[in-house]
Design a protein around this motif. Structure first.
Motif, PDB file in Angstrom:
ATOM      1  N   LEU A  43       2.982   9.427 -10.398  1.00 48.88           N
ATOM      2  CA  LEU A  43       2.090   9.560 -11.555  1.00 48.88           C
ATOM      3  C   LEU A  43       1.367  10.906 -11.535  1.00 48.88           C
ATOM      4  O   LEU A  43       1.176  11.523 -12.578  1.00 48.88           O
ATOM      5  CB  LEU A  43       1.074   8.413 -11.583  1.00 48.88           C
ATOM      6  N   GLN A  44       0.975  11.363 -10.346  1.00 48.08           N
ATOM      7  CA  GLN A  44       0.325  12.671 -10.213  1.00 48.08           C
ATOM      8  C   GLN A  44       1.272  13.775 -10.691  1.00 48.08           C
ATOM      9  O   GLN A  44       0.868  14.667 -11.441  1.00 48.08           O
ATOM     10  CB  GLN A  44      -0.078  12.905  -8.753  1.00 48.08           C
ATOM     11  N   SER A  45       2.523  13.695 -10.290  1.00 49.09           N
ATOM     12  CA  SER A  45       3.517  14.691 -10.701  1.00 49.09           C
ATOM     13  C   SER A  45       3.725  14.691 -12.211  1.00 49.09           C
ATOM     14  O   SER A  45       4.020  15.723 -12.804  1.00 49.09           O
ATOM     15  CB  SER A  45       4.856  14.429  -9.998  1.00 49.09           C
ATOM     16  N   ALA A  46       3.560  13.508 -12.832  1.00 47.25           N
ATOM     17  CA  ALA A  46       3.743  13.381 -14.282  1.00 47.25           C
ATOM     18  C   ALA A  46       2.453  13.671 -15.059  1.00 47.25           C
ATOM     19  O   ALA A  46       2.443  13.586 -16.289  1.00 47.25           O
ATOM     20  CB  ALA A  46       4.240  11.982 -14.614  1.00 47.25           C
ATOM     21  N   GLY A  47       1.377  13.988 -14.345  1.00 51.63           N
ATOM     22  CA  GLY A  47       0.112  14.282 -15.000  1.00 51.63           C
ATOM     23  C   GLY A  47      -0.625  13.052 -15.507  1.00 51.63           C
ATOM     24  O   GLY A  47      -1.512  13.163 -16.352  1.00 51.63           O
ATOM     25  N   TYR A  69       0.836  -1.209   0.000  1.00 49.15           N
ATOM     26  CA  TYR A  69       0.000   0.000   0.000  1.00 49.15           C
ATOM     27  C   TYR A  69       0.870   1.258   0.000  1.00 49.15           C
ATOM     28  O   TYR A  69       0.609   2.211  -0.732  1.00 49.15           O
ATOM     29  CB  TYR A  69      -0.921   0.036   1.214  1.00 49.15           C
ATOM     30  N   SER A  70       1.915   1.245   0.810  1.00 46.25           N
ATOM     31  CA  SER A  70       2.817   2.391   0.884  1.00 46.25           C
ATOM     32  C   SER A  70       3.528   2.626  -0.451  1.00 46.25           C
ATOM     33  O   SER A  70       3.588   3.758  -0.946  1.00 46.25           O
ATOM     34  CB  SER A  70       3.846   2.164   2.001  1.00 46.25           C
ATOM     35  N   ASP A  71       4.040   1.550  -1.050  1.00 43.35           N
ATOM     36  CA  ASP A  71       4.725   1.662  -2.340  1.00 43.35           C
ATOM     37  C   ASP A  71       3.758   2.110  -3.442  1.00 43.35           C
ATOM     38  O   ASP A  71       4.124   2.897  -4.319  1.00 43.35           O
ATOM     39  CB  ASP A  71       5.367   0.330  -2.728  1.00 43.35           C
ATOM     40  N   SER A  72       2.516   1.632  -3.368  1.00 43.98           N
ATOM     41  CA  SER A  72       1.511   2.032  -4.358  1.00 43.98           C
ATOM     42  C   SER A  72       1.170   3.512  -4.221  1.00 43.98           C
ATOM     43  O   SER A  72       0.977   4.205  -5.228  1.00 43.98           O
ATOM     44  CB  SER A  72       0.251   1.179  -4.208  1.00 43.98           C
ATOM     45  N   ALA A 120       2.250  -0.031 -15.525  1.00 42.08           N
ATOM     46  CA  ALA A 120       1.848  -1.311 -14.934  1.00 42.08           C
ATOM     47  C   ALA A 120       3.047  -2.062 -14.363  1.00 42.08           C
ATOM     48  O   ALA A 120       2.944  -2.707 -13.310  1.00 42.08           O
ATOM     49  CB  ALA A 120       1.120  -2.164 -15.969  1.00 42.08           C
ATOM     50  N   GLU A 121       4.176  -1.970 -15.027  1.00 41.77           N
ATOM     51  CA  GLU A 121       5.392  -2.654 -14.559  1.00 41.77           C
ATOM     52  C   GLU A 121       5.878  -2.097 -13.222  1.00 41.77           C
ATOM     53  O   GLU A 121       6.598  -2.774 -12.495  1.00 41.77           O
ATOM     54  CB  GLU A 121       6.498  -2.519 -15.604  1.00 41.77           C
ATOM     55  N   GLN A 122       5.474  -0.882 -12.882  1.00 44.87           N
ATOM     56  CA  GLN A 122       5.899  -0.253 -11.636  1.00 44.87           C
ATOM     57  C   GLN A 122       4.978  -0.573 -10.454  1.00 44.87           C
ATOM     58  O   GLN A 122       5.316  -0.292  -9.308  1.00 44.87           O
ATOM     59  CB  GLN A 122       5.947   1.267 -11.807  1.00 44.87           C
TER      60      GLN A 122
END
Length: 120
Positions: free
Chosen positions: A33-37, A23-26, A93-95
């Protein structure tokens, strides 16, 4: 284009500590992802023991306990992202932490007219 990243895995395979780390890593991935838009939404799901399945046939509802199908891997959560294409969505997805232990299904989201706008 929007992509739904559906996260499948054996819901009993992780210890409580491993689940909390996932959960923490997610959450960290969601912030990147938010920073990358690219981030639109994400959330884990409660265990399948809390699920109900609803079917309507001939105007009658049938509600049963549990998930729709008995499988080795269960739907455990999702990310909804905005990506430039399938390759970019697969790279996200790989992340996802559970990609190392389960499966992440990548599916484009259909845009149809008549739906309300999201709460963005």
């Amino acid at each position: 284009m929007k992509y739904m990243l559906l996260i499948y895995g054996d819901e009993l395979a992780l210890s409580k500590t491993e689940r909390e780390q996932c959960y923490s890593d997610s959450a960290k991935l969601a912030h990147r992802l938010q920073s990358a838009g690219q981030y639109l939404d994400a959330s884990p799901l409660h265990l399948t023991s809390s699920a109900s399945s609803v079917r309507v046939r001939d105007g009658k509802s049938l509600v049963t306990d549990g998930p729709f199908a008995e499988t080795r891997e269960q739907l455990g959560g999702y990310f909804l992202i905005d990506a430039e294409g399938l390759d970019a969505a697969i790279a996200v997805a790989e992340q996802i932490p559970m990609a190392k232990k389960g499966t992440v299904e990548v599916r484009p989201v259909m845009e149809i007219s008549g739906l309300p706008l999201s709460h963005e």
